[in-house]
Design an enzyme around this catalytic site. Structure first.
Site, short mmCIF file in Angstrom:
data_model
loop_
_atom_site.label_atom_id
_atom_site.label_comp_id
_atom_site.label_asym_id
_atom_site.label_seq_id
_atom_site.Cartn_x
_atom_site.Cartn_y
_atom_site.Cartn_z
CG HIS A 73 -1.70 -1.25 1.43
ND1 HIS A 73 -2.91 -1.53 0.87
CD2 HIS A 73 -1.35 -2.35 2.15
CE1 HIS A 73 -3.30 -2.73 1.23
NE2 HIS A 73 -2.37 -3.26 2.01
CB SER B 65 15.16 20.93 -16.09
OG SER B 65 14.47 22.16 -16.25
CE LYS C 91 13.32 17.92 -12.16
NZ LYS C 91 12.26 18.44 -13.04
CD GLU D 231 10.56 10.77 -16.08
OE1 GLU D 231 9.68 11.56 -16.40
OE2 GLU D 231 11.72 11.12 -15.77
#
Ligand code: ARG
Length: 457
Positions: free
Chosen positions: A160, A281, A287, A294
């Protein structure tokens, strides 16, 4: 009506197809990549026709020479496709006949594009499956290698998305090893049903010539010969099945990538991606994005869509061949290319992951050890359900006072149960919790080492 180029089927027509219709119905744009398989199939078909005395040996020799010339042109990128070439089958036959003359017209004896196209796709898919399985094995080896190099790292296991119980990072990683192992089994199993020769089925009814399908199967390395000509030209199960297996693979890869991207957040701080497999970025200088992971997750969308496409294309189609089936190729090609490039990239990236031992261990302490306390009491005779309740009260007490489970003294613990003894302290470490899970399949280091030895790392 006089046109420079011809159609294989123009005899029955008095008007050529409109340019828009021709462009719309043609498949050359995407099926030209089947050319090596189409040529191979034609060569073997031609040899068989000659061996069986169906076409003169002289003509077969000419056809084979013509096909060899076509191969050269295609390999060198010199093959000139014509606007009237509907698909790769028509283009190759057209060019071969230009080269050899009327004898070329005999190649299509005892053959239809309906069995020809399935032959090409089956040959293509066997190749893809073989390459995929090799690359999948590289990914699995990379995962096992990471597990092996990080054997002493404990981390929180989650259910969970809540910290649950300590586990070895290696155990978590090897879960993916096993998942991908099932994917490999599915590909292997799927291959047995791809490995069936459709050629010899003709358009749908079979052919009236004394062909030798066993010879063709053997030459093209097929394990079996399709036994029903109608099924053979209509069946695209083998593509749907491949795409289903590929989709499940991508479910697994997506889950892996979600674990990794989550672990790479500052909040988790468990893993550092290699710079070579990250991006920055354009606006935020700090970043470092786990782009590869992804995008792998994102690629699952197109693979699932390909499966959906194949199912929808086939649903409700009457037997036998329908042109709808021509739409099978783009999803198949797209999913195959996607799966191969994804696995290659993943295999290259995984070895560069750096895990943060301290961060992981630190997150694996505290309330994750509550089950240890309950098990401790259960071992000393308390029914587990009752022990669960006692430890629940201890947790509540800790939360109220803002103290950690490990910080409780023996005296404090004994206020909740007199079964607690001095030795309880040594149970309250993530390492102890891991070490005790020795039952088959559990995260104990001994189990994980045994599994790694079986795997061979
Ligand atoms: N381009 C077709 C396909 O991909 C080849 C088979 C064509 N057969 C036909 N009867 N039009 O399915």
């Amino acid at each position: 009506m006089a046109r420079k180029t011809k159609k294989l089927w123009e005899g029955r027509f008095s008007a050529p197809p409109s340019r828009v219709a021709e462009e719309f119905t043609g498949s050359l744009r995407f099926d030209r990549r089947l050319w090596p398989y189409d040529l191979r199939g034609s060569e073997v078909h031609c040899k068989m026709l000659a061996r069986q005395g169906i076409i003169p040996k002289r003509d077969a020799t000419k056809i084979l020479a013509g096909l060899a010339q076509v191969r050269k042109e295609l390999l060198a990128g010199r093959f000139r496709f014509e606007p009237s070439d509907e698909d790769i089958h028509s283009a190759i036959e057209r060019r071969m006949t230009e080269i050899v003359g009327p004898a070329g017209g005999r190649l299509h004896t005892a053959r239809s594009r309906n069995d020809q196209v399935v032959l090409d796709v089956r040959l293509f898919l066997k190749d893809v499956l073989d390459k995929l399985r090799v690359t999948l094995e590289e990914v699995r080896k990379a995962i096992a290698g990471l597990a092996h190099r990080n054997l002493d790292l404990v981390m929180p296991g989650y259910t969970h998305m809540q910290r649950a119980q300590p586990v070895l990072l290696a155990h978590h990683l090897l879960a993916y090893y096993d998942m991908l192992g099932r994917d490999d089994e599915r590909f292997r199993d799927c291959r047995t049903r791809v490995d069936v020769l459709p050629l010899g089925s003709g358009a749908l009814a079979g052919v009236p010539y004394p062909i030798d399908r066993e010879f063709v199967a053997e030459q093209l390395d097929f394990a079996r010969v399709a036994q029903n000509s109608i099924d053979a030209v209509s069946d695209r199960d083998f593509i749907a099945e491949f795409l289903a297996a590929a989709s499940i693979l991508f479910v697994h890869l997506s889950r892996l990538c979600t674990d990794l991207t989550q672990w790479a957040t500052s909040e988790f701080g468990f893993v550092e991606f290699p710079d070579e497999f990250s991006t920055g970025s354009s606006i935020m200088p700090q970043k470092k994005n786990p782009d590869v992971a992804e995008i792998i997750r994102g690629k699952s969308g197109r693979v699932f869509a390909s499966l959906q496409a194949l199912l929808v294309i086939q649903k409700g189609l009457p037997l036998a061949y329908q042109s709808d089936l021509q739409e099978d190729k783009e999803p198949l090609f797209d999913a195959s290319d996607t799966a191969l490039s994804t696995l290659k990239t993943l295999a290259a990236m995984l070895p560069g992951l750096r895990f943060r031992k301290e961060r992981m261990r630190d997150a694996a302490r505290g309330f994750l050890l509550a089950t240890e306390l309950a098990d401790y009491l259960a071992e000393r005779g308390m029914p587990f359900r009752e022990a669960h309740g006692v430890v629940g009260a201890i947790v509540q007490h800790c939360l109220k006072d803002g103290v950690e489970l490990e910080a409780l003294s023996l005296a404090e613990l004994r206020r909740f149960s007199t079964r607690f003894e001095r030795d309880v302290a040594e149970r309250l470490t993530p390492e102890a919790a891991v070490a005790r899970r020795k039952a088959t399949g559990g995260t104990a280091r001994a189990n994980v080492e045994k599994r790694l030895a079986e795997i061979g790392v």
